[in-house]
Structures are given as C-alpha cells and as structure tokens.
Design a protein around this motif. Structure first.
Motif, short mmCIF file in Angstrom:
data_model
loop_
_atom_site.label_atom_id
_atom_site.label_comp_id
_atom_site.label_asym_id
_atom_site.label_seq_id
_atom_site.Cartn_x
_atom_site.Cartn_y
_atom_site.Cartn_z
N LEU A 88 -37.00 2.54 17.01
CA LEU A 88 -36.88 3.47 16.22
C LEU A 88 -35.59 2.94 14.97
N ALA A 89 -34.79 2.16 15.40
CA ALA A 89 -34.11 1.68 14.53
C ALA A 89 -34.72 0.94 13.31
N ARG A 90 -35.69 0.17 13.83
CA ARG A 90 -36.47 -0.78 12.98
C ARG A 90 -37.25 -0.01 12.09
N GLY B 250 -33.93 4.09 6.63
CA GLY B 250 -33.39 5.45 6.14
C GLY B 250 -32.13 5.18 5.61
N LEU B 251 -31.25 4.27 6.12
CA LEU B 251 -29.93 4.05 5.81
C LEU B 251 -29.78 3.18 4.31
N PHE B 252 -30.90 2.39 4.26
CA PHE B 252 -31.11 1.57 2.96
C PHE B 252 -31.36 2.57 1.74
N HIS B 253 -32.07 3.40 2.18
CA HIS B 253 -32.75 4.57 1.06
C HIS B 253 -31.52 5.16 0.43
N ARG B 254 -30.68 5.76 1.42
CA ARG B 254 -29.53 6.63 1.09
C ARG B 254 -28.59 5.48 0.46
N GLN C 1 -36.82 13.07 1.13
CA GLN C 1 -36.30 12.04 1.97
C GLN C 1 -36.96 12.03 3.38
N ASP C 2 -37.02 11.00 3.98
CA ASP C 2 -37.75 10.98 5.33
C ASP C 2 -36.44 11.71 6.19
N ARG D 138 -31.92 12.34 5.62
CA ARG D 138 -31.35 13.74 5.55
C ARG D 138 -30.23 13.77 7.00
N LEU D 139 -31.06 13.83 8.11
CA LEU D 139 -30.02 13.79 9.20
C LEU D 139 -28.89 12.95 9.66
N ILE D 140 -29.25 11.80 9.28
CA ILE D 140 -28.06 10.77 9.26
C ILE D 140 -27.00 11.14 8.26
#
Ligand code: BG6
Length: 479
Positions: A22-24, A30-34, A405-406, A410-412
């Motif tokens: 899941l992390a990969r 997701g973090l990178f996009h933010r 966004q994925d 959004r959730l993170i």
C-alpha cells in the motif's frame, strides 16, 4: 484566482510498513504529489519505518522506484526525497524505538500511519506511548481491515483507545477520500433541487454498484478470509449507502457528519438470506477460477454479493437499497443510481413511460452525473415518448479545475490538518459489523455455497432473480 492548495502545518509523519504494498502504490506517490502541489511546509518530514535494515539512501531508492513515472521531474523527486528518512525498528520488540523517540520533533504535528496488519496496531500504539513518542496532540492512522467481525473490531478499538483518544484515531476508508464520494454530499446538501425529492415518496429504489473487472489473483490469503461482504460491503458500500441516505447534518463537522451516518447504520434492518445473492467466478479460458486464485478447491468465499437492504426510518421506509459488488465482472464501474417513481398518472394515451427518471452518480471511471429523463420522440408520428439523458462528465464540465487528487492524498492531508470528517469513528465501524455479522453467520450456519458466475458477466443468476422478484432490473454493468 485563490490557490486551491491550502498548506498544512509542518509535520513528522511516521509511516510504519513503509516498504509495503500500500505504501508503494498509494502512500508514497500521494505524498509526493502533495509535495509537488506545494502543500508541505518546508520543515515537514516523512520517517519511513519497517523491520528491515536499510541505510537512508538505499531506502530513498525504494521510495524513488515507488513514485517514479515518466511524467515526473527528477529535480522535484530529489527534493522530495530529502524529506524522507528511514528508521529500522521491531514493531513488537524494543529495537529502534528509542531512535524514533529521539528523532521526532516536539514542535511539529506528529502522525503515525500504521500501514501494517491489524495484529500490530495494539503493539505499536503501546510502544508509541511507552517511549513517550505519542503526545496528546499526535494522530494515529489505521487501515482496513478494521476487524473481521464485531468482537475483533471492539478489541482493536479497545487496544487503540488504551493509548489514544478517539479524536486522535483516523480509521481510513479510502472511498471517503474519493472526489465523487465527497461530491455526493455537495450534490445533496449544496443544491436545493434534490433534497425535497430525496425520500421514499419520490424515490422507488436505489442501486449502489461497485463492480471490478480484476480477479483476486495475487499474494495473500486476506481475500479468502474476507469475501466481498467483509472486504467491500461492510465498509465501502456501507459508506456510500450512509452518504446517500443520511439526514442533512446541521454543519459539516466530523461529529455532525458521523452522527448522521451512524443513525443510518443503526436503522438498517437485518437482511434475510433470501434477499442476498452470493457468487464466485468460475474459470474461463486462460483465466483461473476463484478457487484456483484462492488456492483452495473447496473455498466457499464469495467474490460477488448482491443484497436488498432496508433502511427503517421515516425517510426511507418502503424504498429498498440494492447493493452489488464483485470481482471479475464485465467492467470496472462504481455508481449510485437513484430511481425516481413514475408519474402517478400518464396523460398520453397509448404511450408508456420508457423509464422513470434515474439520477446516476458515477464514482469511477469518468466521474460525473447523468439524469435520465423522458421526452417526446422528435418528429412526426404523434405523441410518442423516448428517453434522453442530461449528461455531465465532471472532467468535461470542469476543464479548468485542478486534476482530482487520489483519495489517499486528500486523506493524509486531512490527518495533518486534524480533520476527521472523512474517517470512520469507532462506533460507526462497530455498528457496521453488528449489522454484517448475523448476515455472514446466516450463510455459514446453513453451509450455503456461492453460485458460480462467468468471468466478464454481471454476476450470478441469483442476483438477477433478486431484482426480478421485486419487479425491478439492475442497471447494466458496462455495455
Ligand atoms: C479495497 C479492497 O479496499 O478496495 C479491494 O480490499 C478492492 O478488494 C479495492 O479492489 C477497490 O478500491 P478502488 O479504489 O479501486 O475502487
């Protein structure tokens, strides 16, 4: 134009299970996009944690591979990776915890993301407390499956609550992070058009479909232990049902929204076995059967389920909700279709209404909305009626807006902001299991086997009959 990206406060996000699937697939990209969107404060860091021994540089290579896609600017990726550090730690033992305690800072938001099996939740929560890493303001994020029945969900809640308070616990259901799922709330509560019609006097029934075309082939026994009921209905479809059926909350705050969702779950009637169709896909050509994929020739786990659900309250009595989800179906389609009642009296002699009004909210793919209406068939030949659709694909109508966004992005960011609106509260999860458990027990007690269905079909025959006996039809899945 006002920026759509609202920066979040500086954070230390500690990601347990940092090299997991899941992390990969979701969390690192997701973090990178933010980060690229400019949402990170410059002091934010992500501390990847797992059992293996990696140097930080080697670990950054793993993250780089997870994120890499041809459209990515290498300089941005390098800049992102300077925010990433690695700590090797034994989740259930002592190793590594003091290092983590020394590394996390006290002047930033602390969030602990447990992208690990639920059997680790309690141990990690306790270590975070024992080593003074958890503070009264820090947040803990957990993934599904949140238990496999009511008792196990209660046990997980109890373990987490030993060390964290409810306002610190973020239980992810990634469907709540999907743009169109949030749009369902906007549609209902930011428009005056629909709400007066949103009840059993105007709505005949609702169909909620989450169809997947992929099989369950792949590593892990998880699916065979869960089946479609535990994997999809108890959580994702339940959330869609709640958002469709709930009363308008008085305000858009976490507890106001979650209170209304909880009332819907508590209003669900028990579902008798005759209102459920379970299926399992059979082999077709190169494609193996469910049993082969599960590695168990005797498996009775369902890869498809359809059910008729009644919400016993003032608004919905008499309007059934039909839920349907499965693997290896014809197409990947998720939608909520609201079927309005036919006009009470037809004034056009010799004509029939082709189909009543149906409002279809498409969650994926091609997010959008379609309203099926009845119009006059154009041209001569008298007053004949036909169907026409008012169609709105959000990507076309909202061309200038930011790319959605994925769900995880959004959730993170909501975790860092401290906004629990799109996360499940403990009582919500427990109530959903309290409803699901007797349903699962009813077919295990009777030793019921799922009906076989063809790969690429719309599911088993029983699902069609379920609708047929009510004089209704499922919307077609794909063409
Ligand atoms: C997961 C389920 O929670 O959701 C999977 O465990 C399922 O079985 C997935 O495939 C579907 O998510 P999405 O976002 O692809 O609709």
């Amino acid at each position: 134009m006002v920026s759509r990206v609202i920066p979040v406060n500086a954070f230390d996000l500690v990601l347990f299970g940092a090299t997991g699937d899941l992390a990969r697939r979701k969390i690192w990209p997701g973090l990178f996009h933010r980060f690229v969107a400019g949402q990170f404060d410059e002091n934010s860091r992500i501390l990847g944690v797992s059992r293996s021994d990696h140097e930080t540089e080697k670990f950054r290579d793993i993250v780089r591979k997870a994120i890499k896609d041809p459209e990515i600017d290498d300089a941005q990726l390098d800049a992102f990776l300077t925010r990433v550090e690695y700590i090797s730690l034994d989740a259930k033992g002592e190793r590594g915890w003091q290092v983590l305690a020394d590394v996390v800072r006290s002047d930033t938001v602390r969030a602990f993301y447990l992208s690990v099996a639920p059997s680790f939740f309690g141990a990690i929560a306790r270590r975070l407390e024992q080593f003074g890493i958890a503070t009264p303001d820090s947040r803990i994020v957990v993934e599904k499956p949140f238990g496999h029945d009511l008792d196990s969900a209660k046990a997980l809640n109890a373990e987490l609550r030993e060390c964290f308070q409810e306002h610190q616990i973020y239980r992810i259901d990634h469907y709540l992070g999907k743009e169109t799922v949030q749009n369902l709330m906007a549609l209902r509560f930011a428009n005056s058009l629909f709400e007066p019609l949103w009840n059993s006097s105007q709505i005949d029934h609702v169909q909620i479909t989450v169809a997947e075309s992929l099989s369950v082939e792949g590593p892990g026994e998880y699916y065979d232990q869960s089946g479609a009921m535990r994997d999809m209905v108890q959580n994702h479809l339940m959330q869609l049902l709640c958002l469709t059926a709930m009363e308008p909350p008085s305000k858009f705050t976490p507890n106001a929204v979650r209170n209304e969702k909880l009332k819907i779950i508590e209003a669900l009637e028990p579902v008798p076995v005759e209102n459920i169709a379970r299926g399992q896909y059979r082999a077709a050509g190169e494609q193996g059967s469910y049993k082969e994929h599960a590695g168990d020739p005797n498996s009775t786990t369902e890869s498809f389920i359809a059910m008729k659900v009644e919400v016993a309250n003032w608004r919905w009595a008499g309007t059934p909700f039909y839920l349907r989800t499965g693997k290896c179906l014809r197409e990947r389609v998720s939608e909520i279709a609201v079927f309005f009642r036919n006009p009470p009296h037809m004034i056009f002699p010799g004509t029939e209404t082709p189909q009543g009004n149906v409002l279809v909210i498409r969650l994926q793919p091609d997010e959008g909305m379609t309203l099926h209406t009845t119009i006059k068939d154009p041209g001569p030949g008298g007053m004949r009626l036909t169907e026409a659709s008012l169609d709105m694909t959000f990507a076309d109508s909202l061309k200038d807006s930011a790319k959605p966004q994925d769900a995880y992005e959004r959730l993170i960011m909501d975790v860092i902001r401290g906004d629990q609106t799109l996360f499940m509260r403990g009582d919500e999860v427990e109530s959903a299991w309290a409803w699901a458990d007797p349903i699962i027990a009813s077919w295990t007690d009777r030793n019921m086997k799922p009906q076989q269905y063809d790969v690429g079909s719309a599911g088993p025959e029983d699902a069609l009959l379920l609708m047929h006996k009510d004089g209704r039809r499922w919307r077609s899945i794909g063409a």
